[in-house]
Scaffold this motif. Structure first.
Motif, PDB file in Angstrom:
ATOM      1  N   UNK A   1      45.690  12.091  36.373  1.00 17.57           N
ATOM      2  CA  UNK A   1      45.969  13.416  35.812  1.00 17.57           C
ATOM      3  C   UNK A   1      45.704  14.491  36.862  1.00 17.57           C
ATOM      4  N   UNK A   2      46.443  15.570  36.801  1.00 17.07           N
ATOM      5  CA  UNK A   2      46.230  16.710  37.711  1.00 17.07           C
ATOM      6  C   UNK A   2      46.369  18.005  36.911  1.00 17.07           C
ATOM      7  N   UNK A   3      45.825  19.099  37.466  1.00 19.99           N
ATOM      8  CA  UNK A   3      45.943  20.374  36.769  1.00 19.99           C
ATOM      9  C   UNK A   3      45.925  21.530  37.754  1.00 19.99           C
ATOM     10  N   UNK A   4      46.227  22.711  37.252  1.00 24.18           N
ATOM     11  CA  UNK A   4      46.158  23.946  38.018  1.00 24.18           C
ATOM     12  C   UNK A   4      45.517  25.030  37.174  1.00 24.18           C
ATOM     13  N   UNK A   5      45.207  26.167  37.804  1.00 23.11           N
ATOM     14  CA  UNK A   5      44.684  27.315  37.076  1.00 23.11           C
ATOM     15  C   UNK A   5      45.181  28.589  37.728  1.00 23.11           C
ATOM     16  N   UNK A   6      45.774  29.470  36.941  1.00 23.03           N
ATOM     17  CA  UNK A   6      46.188  30.786  37.437  1.00 23.03           C
ATOM     18  C   UNK A   6      46.085  31.780  36.285  1.00 23.03           C
ATOM     19  N   UNK A   7      46.420  33.039  36.546  1.00 26.10           N
ATOM     20  CA  UNK A   7      46.228  34.068  35.525  1.00 26.10           C
ATOM     21  C   UNK A   7      47.420  35.017  35.433  1.00 26.10           C
ATOM     22  N   UNK A   8      47.586  35.590  34.248  1.00 31.08           N
ATOM     23  CA  UNK A   8      48.521  36.696  34.046  1.00 31.08           C
ATOM     24  C   UNK A   8      47.705  37.941  33.721  1.00 31.08           C
ATOM     25  N   UNK A   9      48.188  39.086  34.217  1.00 30.01           N
ATOM     26  CA  UNK A   9      47.461  40.359  34.074  1.00 30.01           C
ATOM     27  C   UNK A   9      48.402  41.412  33.495  1.00 30.01           C
ATOM     28  N   UNK A  10      47.836  42.323  32.717  1.00 29.12           N
ATOM     29  CA  UNK A  10      48.624  43.434  32.206  1.00 29.12           C
ATOM     30  C   UNK A  10      48.156  44.714  32.894  1.00 29.12           C
ATOM     31  N   UNK A  11      49.101  45.475  33.446  1.00 27.22           N
ATOM     32  CA  UNK A  11      48.758  46.704  34.167  1.00 27.22           C
ATOM     33  C   UNK A  11      48.607  47.867  33.186  1.00 27.22           C
ATOM     34  N   UNK A  12      48.141  49.006  33.715  1.00 25.96           N
ATOM     35  CA  UNK A  12      47.944  50.186  32.864  1.00 25.96           C
ATOM     36  C   UNK A  12      49.250  50.686  32.250  1.00 25.96           C
ATOM     37  N   UNK A  13      50.367  50.431  32.959  1.00 26.83           N
ATOM     38  CA  UNK A  13      51.665  50.851  32.402  1.00 26.83           C
ATOM     39  C   UNK A  13      52.395  49.673  31.750  1.00 26.83           C
ATOM     40  N   UNK A  14      51.591  48.683  31.295  1.00 25.14           N
ATOM     41  CA  UNK A  14      52.097  47.556  30.494  1.00 25.14           C
ATOM     42  C   UNK A  14      53.051  46.615  31.217  1.00 25.14           C
ATOM     43  N   UNK A  15      53.016  46.600  32.522  1.00 25.10           N
ATOM     44  CA  UNK A  15      53.730  45.569  33.260  1.00 25.10           C
ATOM     45  C   UNK A  15      52.890  44.291  33.222  1.00 25.10           C
TER      46      UNK A  15
ATOM     47  N   UNK B   1      39.509  45.065  45.676  1.00 25.55           N
ATOM     48  CA  UNK B   1      40.854  45.033  46.255  1.00 25.55           C
ATOM     49  C   UNK B   1      41.713  43.953  45.611  1.00 25.55           C
ATOM     50  N   UNK B   2      41.170  42.748  45.511  1.00 25.42           N
ATOM     51  CA  UNK B   2      41.959  41.641  44.965  1.00 25.42           C
ATOM     52  C   UNK B   2      42.304  41.883  43.493  1.00 25.42           C
ATOM     53  N   UNK B   3      41.310  42.275  42.701  1.00 28.07           N
ATOM     54  CA  UNK B   3      41.602  42.558  41.291  1.00 28.07           C
ATOM     55  C   UNK B   3      42.498  43.794  41.175  1.00 28.07           C
ATOM     56  N   UNK B   4      42.333  44.734  42.088  1.00 26.42           N
ATOM     57  CA  UNK B   4      43.196  45.926  42.092  1.00 26.42           C
ATOM     58  C   UNK B   4      44.655  45.546  42.304  1.00 26.42           C
ATOM     59  N   UNK B   5      44.903  44.614  43.222  1.00 33.26           N
ATOM     60  CA  UNK B   5      46.268  44.120  43.452  1.00 33.26           C
ATOM     61  C   UNK B   5      46.765  43.369  42.217  1.00 33.26           C
ATOM     62  N   UNK B   6      45.904  42.526  41.645  1.00 31.44           N
ATOM     63  CA  UNK B   6      46.306  41.714  40.496  1.00 31.44           C
ATOM     64  C   UNK B   6      46.648  42.559  39.268  1.00 31.44           C
ATOM     65  N   UNK B   7      45.914  43.671  39.084  1.00 31.18           N
ATOM     66  CA  UNK B   7      46.150  44.539  37.922  1.00 31.18           C
ATOM     67  C   UNK B   7      47.090  45.707  38.240  1.00 31.18           C
ATOM     68  N   UNK B   8      47.629  45.727  39.457  1.00 26.17           N
ATOM     69  CA  UNK B   8      48.591  46.761  39.804  1.00 26.17           C
ATOM     70  C   UNK B   8      47.997  48.118  40.099  1.00 26.17           C
ATOM     71  N   UNK B   9      46.685  48.178  40.386  1.00 26.02           N
ATOM     72  CA  UNK B   9      46.024  49.463  40.670  1.00 26.02           C
ATOM     73  C   UNK B   9      45.920  49.764  42.160  1.00 26.02           C
ATOM     74  N   UNK B  10      46.178  48.749  42.985  1.00 28.81           N
ATOM     75  CA  UNK B  10      46.035  48.879  44.432  1.00 28.81           C
ATOM     76  C   UNK B  10      47.335  48.367  45.060  1.00 28.81           C
ATOM     77  N   UNK B  11      47.729  48.985  46.160  1.00 28.13           N
ATOM     78  CA  UNK B  11      48.946  48.564  46.860  1.00 28.13           C
ATOM     79  C   UNK B  11      48.861  47.086  47.242  1.00 28.13           C
ATOM     80  N   UNK B  12      49.980  46.377  47.118  1.00 31.31           N
ATOM     81  CA  UNK B  12      50.056  44.953  47.432  1.00 31.31           C
ATOM     82  C   UNK B  12      50.888  44.767  48.703  1.00 31.31           C
ATOM     83  N   UNK B  13      50.248  44.841  49.887  1.00 33.06           N
ATOM     84  CA  UNK B  13      51.013  44.744  51.141  1.00 33.06           C
ATOM     85  C   UNK B  13      51.521  43.331  51.433  1.00 33.06           C
ATOM     86  N   UNK B  14      51.082  42.348  50.635  1.00 34.35           N
ATOM     87  CA  UNK B  14      51.424  40.947  50.916  1.00 34.35           C
ATOM     88  C   UNK B  14      52.515  40.400  49.993  1.00 34.35           C
TER      89      UNK B  14
END
Length: 360
Positions: A70-84, A338-351
């Protein structure tokens, strides 16, 4: 096997009551729907479908119960302040899942197809994405071997599934520093083993040491190499970083360390900021020497579940190494913000790390 496969969607008639998003634990409640796809030798992966979340029925002789394929993964979905709705580097998770598949003799997935299925699933259950600070929708893709057979060989049948759970912080401490015990008796894995794969057996093998550490008040264990019990590898749920005399060091990938996606992101961020960072073999003795010399400035873990987790204390060889007075370090905090800021859309994502999920 290709993206031309239509994903059948069956919506639930009765939606579940949602939990209190201000008081979420980790991985205890699950959304209304799940994605499922089957594999049969000679037929390949087939019948991708999104269905109401439900129990599954398996033969008692299914290979997964007996030999742990068996194998697995883990990732997340985030909702931004403007509901993206954002996913964070999901293509890396499916690449790594296929890498784990290779190690466990599980057939390769069509990464484009499962990413498309994930986006549809997240969109359908988008109301389950919490918006309270520090919360997110945790996503668990996994594969189990389902052939009813007691011979020791790779299964000829599999199920791929994705389930999702609204979550708060992985550690009850949140971004506050955790205490970690360095494990000196048990080994998680060795080079050539399954340490680079996300497979259930790795985690089952870690439970004993974790139980002992928890009984002594520690959140996690820090694993040393399985051969010499000398070189640092990783923490049970995260990769580990040390800031020593201005330079950030993390153990190099060596065939037994999981290639963390958050780890990779942190390495890129540090280089982007021109902060000295290296991947190298590092022993617990070296860390202890840096501590004694007053040069061990910060220690932190990185992982999808915890994001950045500062380490306030390491217990090793009868000593308690208190790092940065048991407080969150400046760099740990900046990386987390910074990382959570990028994930939640609050910080610029240069990558270009975030992928927006839209109706499709």
């Amino acid at each position: 096997m290709g993206g031309h496969k239509a994903i059948d969607i069956q919506l639930t008639a009765t939606k579940k009551e949602k939990p209190d998003f201000t008081n979420l634990g980790f991985g205890k409640v699950f959304t209304d729907h799940m994605l499922m796809m089957d594999y049969k030798e000679g037929e390949g992966w087939h019948t991708p479908q999104i269905i109401p979340y439900q129990p599954i029925s398996l033969d008692p002789a299914s290979v997964v119960f007996h030999y742990g394929q068996t194998v697995f993964e883990g990732l997340k979905a985030y909702k931004t302040k403007d509901n993206k709705i954002f996913l964070f580097r999901p293509e890396k998770n499916f690449q790594r899942l296929n890498s784990s598949n290779d190690r466990l003799c599980i057939p390769q997935l069509d990464e484009e197809l499962v990413l498309e299925g994930l986006k549809k699933l997240v969109w359908i259950d988008r109301e389950w994405i919490p918006t309270v600070e520090g919360t997110s929708l945790y996503i668990r893709p996994f594969i189990i071997s389902t052939q009813p057979y007691l011979g020791v060989s790779a299964s000829t049948q599999y199920k791929f599934m994705i389930i999702m759970s609204p979550v708060g912080s992985y550690y009850k401490e949140g971004i506050a520093p955790v205490k970690i015990a360095v494990e000196e008796k048990y080994a998680r894995t060795v080079a050539g083993g399954t340490g680079t794969a996300k497979t259930g057996g790795n985690y089952a093998a870690s439970l004993k040491a974790q139980e002992i550490a928890s009984g002594k008040g520690y959140s996690q264990v820090l694993w040393l190499d399985g051969k010499e019990k000398k070189y640092i590898e990783e923490v049970g749920s995260m990769n580990i970083f040390f800031k020593i005399n201005g330079e950030v060091v993390t153990p190099a990938l060596n065939g037994s360390i999981l290639e963390g996606i958050t780890r990779n992101s942190i390495l890129q961020l540090l280089k982007y900021w021109n902060i000295p960072v290296s991947e190298q073999r590092i022993s617990m003795e070296e860390v202890h020497a840096a501590y004694k010399a007053g040069q061990l400035e910060e220690v932190f873990g990185t992982g999808t579940a915890a994001v950045i987790s500062p380490v306030g204390e390491l217990a090793w060889n009868g000593e308690h190494l208190v790092i940065n007075n048991g407080e969150t370090g400046e760099l740990s905090q900046k990386l987390y913000d910074t990382l959570t800021g990028i994930q939640y859309g609050n910080v610029e994502d240069p990558f270009n790390w975030v992928l927006e999920v839209k109706e499709n």
